[in-house]
Design a protein around this motif. Structure first.
Motif, PDB file in Angstrom:
ATOM      1  N   PRO A  37       0.821  -1.213   0.000  1.00 33.06           N
ATOM      2  CA  PRO A  37       0.000   0.000   0.000  1.00 33.06           C
ATOM      3  C   PRO A  37       0.857   1.266   0.000  1.00 33.06           C
ATOM      4  N   ALA A  38       0.248   2.375  -0.409  1.00 36.42           N
ATOM      5  CA  ALA A  38       0.945   3.664  -0.428  1.00 36.42           C
ATOM      6  C   ALA A  38       0.877   4.256   0.979  1.00 36.42           C
ATOM      7  N   LEU A  39       1.920   4.023   1.754  1.00 33.91           N
ATOM      8  CA  LEU A  39       1.936   4.456   3.148  1.00 33.91           C
ATOM      9  C   LEU A  39       2.222   5.943   3.262  1.00 33.91           C
ATOM     10  N   SER A  40       1.802   6.513   4.368  1.00 34.76           N
ATOM     11  CA  SER A  40       2.072   7.919   4.641  1.00 34.76           C
ATOM     12  C   SER A  40       3.566   8.130   4.891  1.00 34.76           C
ATOM     13  N   PRO A  41       4.022   9.386   4.895  1.00 33.38           N
ATOM     14  CA  PRO A  41       5.436   9.653   5.187  1.00 33.38           C
ATOM     15  C   PRO A  41       5.828   9.168   6.580  1.00 33.38           C
ATOM     16  N   ALA A 170      -4.133   2.260   9.729  1.00 34.15           N
ATOM     17  CA  ALA A 170      -3.609   0.938   9.388  1.00 34.15           C
ATOM     18  C   ALA A 170      -4.000   0.609   7.959  1.00 34.15           C
ATOM     19  N   TRP A 171      -3.215  -0.291   7.360  1.00 37.58           N
ATOM     20  CA  TRP A 171      -3.434  -0.737   5.987  1.00 37.58           C
ATOM     21  C   TRP A 171      -3.469  -2.264   5.998  1.00 37.58           C
ATOM     22  N   TYR A 172      -4.565  -2.852   5.542  1.00 36.63           N
ATOM     23  CA  TYR A 172      -4.712  -4.308   5.548  1.00 36.63           C
ATOM     24  C   TYR A 172      -4.121  -4.894   4.283  1.00 36.63           C
ATOM     25  N   ILE A 178      -1.252  -6.700   8.576  1.00 33.55           N
ATOM     26  CA  ILE A 178      -1.645  -5.301   8.698  1.00 33.55           C
ATOM     27  C   ILE A 178      -0.369  -4.498   8.884  1.00 33.55           C
ATOM     28  N   ILE A 179      -0.248  -3.395   8.160  1.00 33.92           N
ATOM     29  CA  ILE A 179       0.786  -2.400   8.456  1.00 33.92           C
ATOM     30  C   ILE A 179       0.092  -1.248   9.154  1.00 33.92           C
ATOM     31  N   MET A 180       0.680  -0.768  10.239  1.00 31.99           N
ATOM     32  CA  MET A 180       0.033   0.352  10.921  1.00 31.99           C
ATOM     33  C   MET A 180       1.060   1.265  11.577  1.00 31.99           C
ATOM     34  N   SER A 181       0.617   2.471  11.833  1.00 29.23           N
ATOM     35  CA  SER A 181       1.434   3.414  12.580  1.00 29.23           C
ATOM     36  C   SER A 181       1.688   2.858  13.973  1.00 29.23           C
ATOM     37  N   GLN A 182       2.911   2.967  14.453  1.00 29.30           N
ATOM     38  CA  GLN A 182       3.240   2.392  15.754  1.00 29.30           C
ATOM     39  C   GLN A 182       2.568   3.136  16.911  1.00 29.30           C
ATOM     40  N   SER A 193     -11.115   0.296  15.259  1.00 29.20           N
ATOM     41  CA  SER A 193     -11.850   0.544  14.013  1.00 29.20           C
ATOM     42  C   SER A 193     -11.116  -0.015  12.798  1.00 29.20           C
ATOM     43  N   TYR A 194      -9.790  -0.097  12.874  1.00 28.39           N
ATOM     44  CA  TYR A 194      -9.017  -0.653  11.763  1.00 28.39           C
ATOM     45  C   TYR A 194      -8.826  -2.167  11.886  1.00 28.39           C
ATOM     46  N   VAL A 195      -8.607  -2.638  13.100  1.00 29.96           N
ATOM     47  CA  VAL A 195      -8.212  -4.039  13.274  1.00 29.96           C
ATOM     48  C   VAL A 195      -9.414  -4.968  13.431  1.00 29.96           C
TER      49      VAL A 195
END
Length: 203
Positions: A37-41, A170-172, A178-182, A193-195
């Motif tokens: 996915p196109a992750l944020s900076p 988060a990005w599924y 899942i990739i997510m902000s720490q 809400s994401y998981v």
């Protein structure tokens, strides 16, 4: 690494040094909005610089984008292993990606230092969570789902890859990542809400 497990299910939460280095490289090269996915900076922010002098004779920014996306795809596919191998100073594993190879040669030292600092911060974050019991939220998500459906969990594993990203989301990634902000776990309702929808798919 956090891990929670029950009868037939296991959820792990961890970070990835190679992915941190890849995202640092993406941001310092000004490669916005790329990757799947196109992750944020990243956070803290990395200042982009012009690499046209490095890459002009090997395809320029267009080639750099394509090569970085191929690298990112390989990292996701190989996780938790690191492939291709990051081997300075020549980065021979990137011989077929000359634009990316040159950018890595130019910035690897800074990228490695940045990633090490982020890993240290993540270790502190893990210790704080452990002391506060924050990871028990994962158990709650699974238990809520099982009560809802009135049965035992289907066998599943879920890997949550936490990265230092500036967007709290988060990005599924199908089927079970899942990739997510720490920092997302520190906001339980937003985290849920994401998981939770992913848990419903798997459990």
């Amino acid at each position: 690494m956090h891990h929670r497990e029950g009868d037939g299910w296991r959820i792990t939460m961890d970070t990835s040094g190679p992915m941190m280095i890849a995202l640092y490289t993406r941001d310092i090269a000004g490669l916005e909005g790329i990757g799947q996915p196109a992750l944020s900076p990243v956070s803290p922010k990395v200042r982009a610089s012009d690499h046209s002098h490095l890459t002009a004779d090997v395809g320029g920014q267009g080639s750099l984008r394509t090569e970085w996306e191929a690298w990112w795809h390989q990292l996701l596919k190989a996780y938790p292993q690191c492939r291709p191998d990051l081997s300075p100073p020549d980065f021979t594993s990137f011989g077929n990606s000359p634009a990316l190879q040159r950018v890595l040669q130019a910035h690897f030292g800074a990228a490695l230092s940045w990633a090490r600092d982020r890993r240290s911060e993540y270790a502190e974050l893990e210790a704080e969570r452990e002391a506060a019991g924050a990871q028990l939220l994962l158990d709650d998500l699974v238990e809520d789902r099982l009560m809802e459906v009135g049965r035992s969990a289907r066998n599943f594993e879920l890997s949550i890859i936490e990265l230092p990203l500036n967007e709290q989301r988060a990005w599924y990634l199908e089927p079970n990542r899942i990739i997510m902000s720490q920092d997302l776990l520190s906001q339980p309702e937003l985290f849920r809400s994401y998981v939770q929808p992913v848990g419903e798919l798997l459990a």
